[in-house]
Design a protein around this motif. Sequence first.
Motif, PDB file in Angstrom:
ATOM      1  N   HIS A  49     -11.301  -2.487 -15.366  1.00 38.34           N
ATOM      2  CA  HIS A  49     -10.850  -1.497 -16.356  1.00 38.34           C
ATOM      3  C   HIS A  49     -11.062  -0.082 -15.822  1.00 38.34           C
ATOM      4  CE1 HIS A  49     -10.161  -4.400 -19.527  1.00 38.34           C
ATOM      5  NE2 HIS A  49     -11.331  -4.942 -19.249  1.00 38.34           N
ATOM      6  N   HIS A  50     -11.956   0.045 -14.846  1.00 35.03           N
ATOM      7  CA  HIS A  50     -12.301   1.348 -14.287  1.00 35.03           C
ATOM      8  C   HIS A  50     -11.681   1.600 -12.919  1.00 35.03           C
ATOM      9  CE1 HIS A  50     -15.329   1.959 -17.403  1.00 35.03           C
ATOM     10  NE2 HIS A  50     -15.609   0.683 -17.246  1.00 35.03           N
ATOM     11  N   VAL A  51     -11.509   0.544 -12.144  1.00 37.42           N
ATOM     12  CA  VAL A  51     -10.971   0.663 -10.792  1.00 37.42           C
ATOM     13  C   VAL A  51     -10.056  -0.543 -10.554  1.00 37.42           C
ATOM     14  CG1 VAL A  51     -13.047  -0.399  -9.772  1.00 37.42           C
ATOM     15  CG2 VAL A  51     -11.567   1.001  -8.359  1.00 37.42           C
ATOM     16  N   PRO A  52      -8.799  -0.304 -10.181  1.00 37.70           N
ATOM     17  CA  PRO A  52      -7.830  -1.408 -10.122  1.00 37.70           C
ATOM     18  C   PRO A  52      -8.001  -2.404  -8.975  1.00 37.70           C
ATOM     19  CG  PRO A  52      -6.774   0.673  -9.542  1.00 37.70           C
ATOM     20  CD  PRO A  52      -8.168   0.994  -9.964  1.00 37.70           C
ATOM     21  N   SER A  53      -8.675  -2.011  -7.897  1.00 37.45           N
ATOM     22  CA  SER A  53      -8.800  -2.930  -6.762  1.00 37.45           C
ATOM     23  C   SER A  53      -9.937  -2.487  -5.855  1.00 37.45           C
ATOM     24  CB  SER A  53      -7.491  -2.958  -5.954  1.00 37.45           C
ATOM     25  OG  SER A  53      -7.294  -1.717  -5.304  1.00 37.45           O
ATOM     26  N   LYS A  54     -10.311  -3.365  -4.959  1.00 34.68           N
ATOM     27  CA  LYS A  54     -11.344  -3.043  -3.979  1.00 34.68           C
ATOM     28  C   LYS A  54     -10.873  -1.919  -3.055  1.00 34.68           C
ATOM     29  CE  LYS A  54     -15.019  -3.730  -1.264  1.00 34.68           C
ATOM     30  NZ  LYS A  54     -15.484  -4.904  -0.596  1.00 34.68           N
ATOM     31  N   ALA A  55      -9.595  -1.928  -2.684  1.00 39.41           N
ATOM     32  CA  ALA A  55      -9.067  -0.865  -1.810  1.00 39.41           C
ATOM     33  C   ALA A  55      -9.192   0.500  -2.490  1.00 39.41           C
ATOM     34  CB  ALA A  55      -7.613  -1.151  -1.446  1.00 39.41           C
ATOM     35  N   VAL A  56      -8.897   0.565  -3.766  1.00 38.16           N
ATOM     36  CA  VAL A  56      -9.030   1.821  -4.505  1.00 38.16           C
ATOM     37  C   VAL A  56     -10.507   2.204  -4.606  1.00 38.16           C
ATOM     38  CG1 VAL A  56      -8.704   2.931  -6.760  1.00 38.16           C
ATOM     39  CG2 VAL A  56      -6.849   1.571  -5.751  1.00 38.16           C
ATOM     40  N   LEU A  57     -11.374   1.224  -4.822  1.00 38.62           N
ATOM     41  CA  LEU A  57     -12.814   1.504  -4.868  1.00 38.62           C
ATOM     42  C   LEU A  57     -13.282   2.126  -3.553  1.00 38.62           C
ATOM     43  CD1 LEU A  57     -15.608   1.364  -6.180  1.00 38.62           C
ATOM     44  CD2 LEU A  57     -15.785  -0.991  -5.307  1.00 38.62           C
ATOM     45  N   LEU A  58     -12.803   1.593  -2.434  1.00 34.59           N
ATOM     46  CA  LEU A  58     -13.178   2.160  -1.136  1.00 34.59           C
ATOM     47  C   LEU A  58     -12.661   3.595  -1.002  1.00 34.59           C
ATOM     48  CD1 LEU A  58     -12.606  -0.924   1.182  1.00 34.59           C
ATOM     49  CD2 LEU A  58     -14.795   0.005   0.389  1.00 34.59           C
ATOM     50  N   ASP A  59     -11.414   3.832  -1.416  1.00 38.88           N
ATOM     51  CA  ASP A  59     -10.870   5.199  -1.386  1.00 38.88           C
ATOM     52  C   ASP A  59     -11.733   6.133  -2.224  1.00 38.88           C
ATOM     53  OD1 ASP A  59      -8.739   4.591   0.260  1.00 38.88           O
ATOM     54  OD2 ASP A  59      -7.232   4.627  -1.338  1.00 38.88           O
ATOM     55  N   TRP A  60     -12.059   5.707  -3.419  1.00 41.98           N
ATOM     56  CA  TRP A  60     -12.842   6.549  -4.325  1.00 41.98           C
ATOM     57  C   TRP A  60     -14.253   6.791  -3.790  1.00 41.98           C
ATOM     58  CZ3 TRP A  60     -11.526   4.372  -9.860  1.00 41.98           C
ATOM     59  CH2 TRP A  60     -10.198   4.668 -10.159  1.00 41.98           C
TER      60      TRP A  60
END
Length: 194
Positions: A49-60
């Motif tokens: 609900h906060h981060v759509p994917s692991k790749a986006v989490l790494l970017d963030w």
Amino acid sequence: MTRRRRERPLTREELLDAALAIVDSEGLAALTMHHLADAVGVEAMSLYHHVPSKAVLLDWTVERMRSEMRLPDRMPEDWADALEAIFSEYRRVLTAHPNLLPLSARRTDRAGTSGLQYLIDQGMAPDDAVELYQSLVAFTVGYSMLGSPLVETAWAGLPEELAERLRDWREGTFRRTLRIVLDGYRARKGEERS
């Protein structure tokens, strides 16, 4: 295992602080959705609900690391001075977070004007801009990597005093060499340093 219930909603800042703390203390491979969920006290699936994917989490997480950069309130007008300030500060941040070095050249969706575009906007020919930008990124990341605890350097066959000095990746050396690279490209453009 019964997970503790959060008393307040999870914020993006709290999520990314926890992600960066995991990477700093346990390494990049330890940053999993399950581990992060445990760290912030939620179910792993609720993280989506906060981060759509692991790749986006790494970017963030990379963006969170870069948010620690402290640039002058008023950036130098000279392109080489501005890039010296940016890359010197980026090296400081990379040194503080060596486990993120493998992602340090990652361009994220939320990044502002790239250094490459900045150089082109300053009148540098695109091919020269690419060469300089590649050189600055490679030098900054490489110098940070080699000076980090992630890399073991062995200088077999050298006198111990010299080998010890080679293991000391000094800030002054970084800054002088960075300036030499920048001034070399300035000379190539036919500019005088102001």
